[in-house]
Design a protein around this motif. Structure first.
Motif, short mmCIF file in Angstrom:
data_model
loop_
_atom_site.label_atom_id
_atom_site.label_comp_id
_atom_site.label_asym_id
_atom_site.label_seq_id
_atom_site.Cartn_x
_atom_site.Cartn_y
_atom_site.Cartn_z
N LEU A 86 0.82 -1.22 0.00
CA LEU A 86 0.00 0.00 0.00
C LEU A 86 0.86 1.26 0.00
O LEU A 86 0.59 2.21 -0.75
CB LEU A 86 -0.93 0.02 1.21
N PHE A 87 1.87 1.27 0.84
CA PHE A 87 2.76 2.43 0.91
C PHE A 87 3.44 2.68 -0.44
O PHE A 87 3.58 3.81 -0.87
CB PHE A 87 3.81 2.25 2.00
N TYR A 88 3.82 1.60 -1.12
CA TYR A 88 4.44 1.74 -2.43
C TYR A 88 3.44 2.30 -3.44
O TYR A 88 3.75 3.22 -4.19
CB TYR A 88 4.99 0.40 -2.91
N ARG A 89 2.23 1.76 -3.46
CA ARG A 89 1.21 2.21 -4.41
C ARG A 89 0.85 3.68 -4.21
O ARG A 89 0.56 4.40 -5.17
CB ARG A 89 -0.07 1.38 -4.29
N PHE A 90 0.85 4.13 -2.97
CA PHE A 90 0.51 5.53 -2.68
C PHE A 90 1.71 6.46 -2.81
O PHE A 90 1.58 7.67 -2.62
CB PHE A 90 -0.10 5.67 -1.29
N GLY A 91 2.88 5.92 -3.11
CA GLY A 91 4.07 6.73 -3.32
C GLY A 91 4.76 7.19 -2.05
O GLY A 91 5.55 8.13 -2.08
N LEU A 92 4.46 6.54 -0.94
CA LEU A 92 5.09 6.93 0.33
C LEU A 92 6.49 6.35 0.48
O LEU A 92 7.32 6.93 1.18
CB LEU A 92 4.22 6.47 1.51
N ILE A 93 6.75 5.22 -0.17
CA ILE A 93 8.07 4.60 -0.13
C ILE A 93 8.48 4.19 -1.53
O ILE A 93 7.64 4.12 -2.44
CB ILE A 93 8.11 3.36 0.80
N ASP A 94 9.76 3.95 -1.71
CA ASP A 94 10.25 3.37 -2.95
C ASP A 94 10.79 1.99 -2.61
O ASP A 94 11.27 1.76 -1.50
CB ASP A 94 11.37 4.24 -3.53
N VAL A 95 10.68 1.07 -3.54
CA VAL A 95 11.11 -0.31 -3.30
C VAL A 95 12.15 -0.68 -4.35
O VAL A 95 12.24 -0.06 -5.41
CB VAL A 95 9.91 -1.29 -3.36
N PRO A 96 12.97 -1.72 -4.07
CA PRO A 96 13.96 -2.16 -5.06
C PRO A 96 13.28 -2.65 -6.34
O PRO A 96 12.11 -3.03 -6.35
CB PRO A 96 14.67 -3.33 -4.36
N ASP A 97 14.04 -2.67 -7.43
CA ASP A 97 13.49 -3.06 -8.73
C ASP A 97 12.91 -4.47 -8.72
O ASP A 97 11.90 -4.73 -9.35
CB ASP A 97 14.58 -2.96 -9.81
N LYS A 98 13.55 -5.38 -8.00
CA LYS A 98 13.06 -6.76 -7.94
C LYS A 98 11.66 -6.81 -7.32
O LYS A 98 10.79 -7.54 -7.79
CB LYS A 98 14.03 -7.61 -7.13
N ALA A 99 11.44 -6.04 -6.28
CA ALA A 99 10.13 -5.99 -5.63
C ALA A 99 9.09 -5.34 -6.54
O ALA A 99 7.93 -5.76 -6.57
CB ALA A 99 10.21 -5.25 -4.31
N LYS A 100 9.51 -4.34 -7.30
CA LYS A 100 8.60 -3.68 -8.26
C LYS A 100 8.09 -4.68 -9.29
O LYS A 100 6.92 -4.68 -9.66
CB LYS A 100 9.29 -2.52 -8.96
N GLU A 101 9.00 -5.54 -9.77
CA GLU A 101 8.62 -6.53 -10.77
C GLU A 101 7.61 -7.52 -10.20
O GLU A 101 6.64 -7.87 -10.86
CB GLU A 101 9.86 -7.29 -11.24
#
Length: 52
Positions: A32-47
């Motif tokens: 949720l935090f990633y989707r709302f732009g509150l945090i950034d995640v590593p590329d592997k997690a994004k995939e």
């Protein structure tokens, strides 16, 4: 609220959900935090999140 307060302590990229704290449901909150732009995640997690 606990995970939200830990965002500032961690920094820009949050490597894994447990980095936000030992909080019940943190893997759900991480997405949720990633989707709302509150945090950034590593590329592997994004995939992985893009596949779902």
């Amino acid at each position: 609220m606990l995970a939200y307060h830990n965002i500032g302590k961690i920094g820009e990229v949050v490597d894994r959900p447990k980095a936000l704290g030992d909080i019940r449901g943190v893997s759900y909150i991480y997405g949720l935090f990633y989707r709302f732009g509150l945090i950034d995640v590593p590329d592997k997690a994004k995939e992985k999140m893009a596949e779902q």
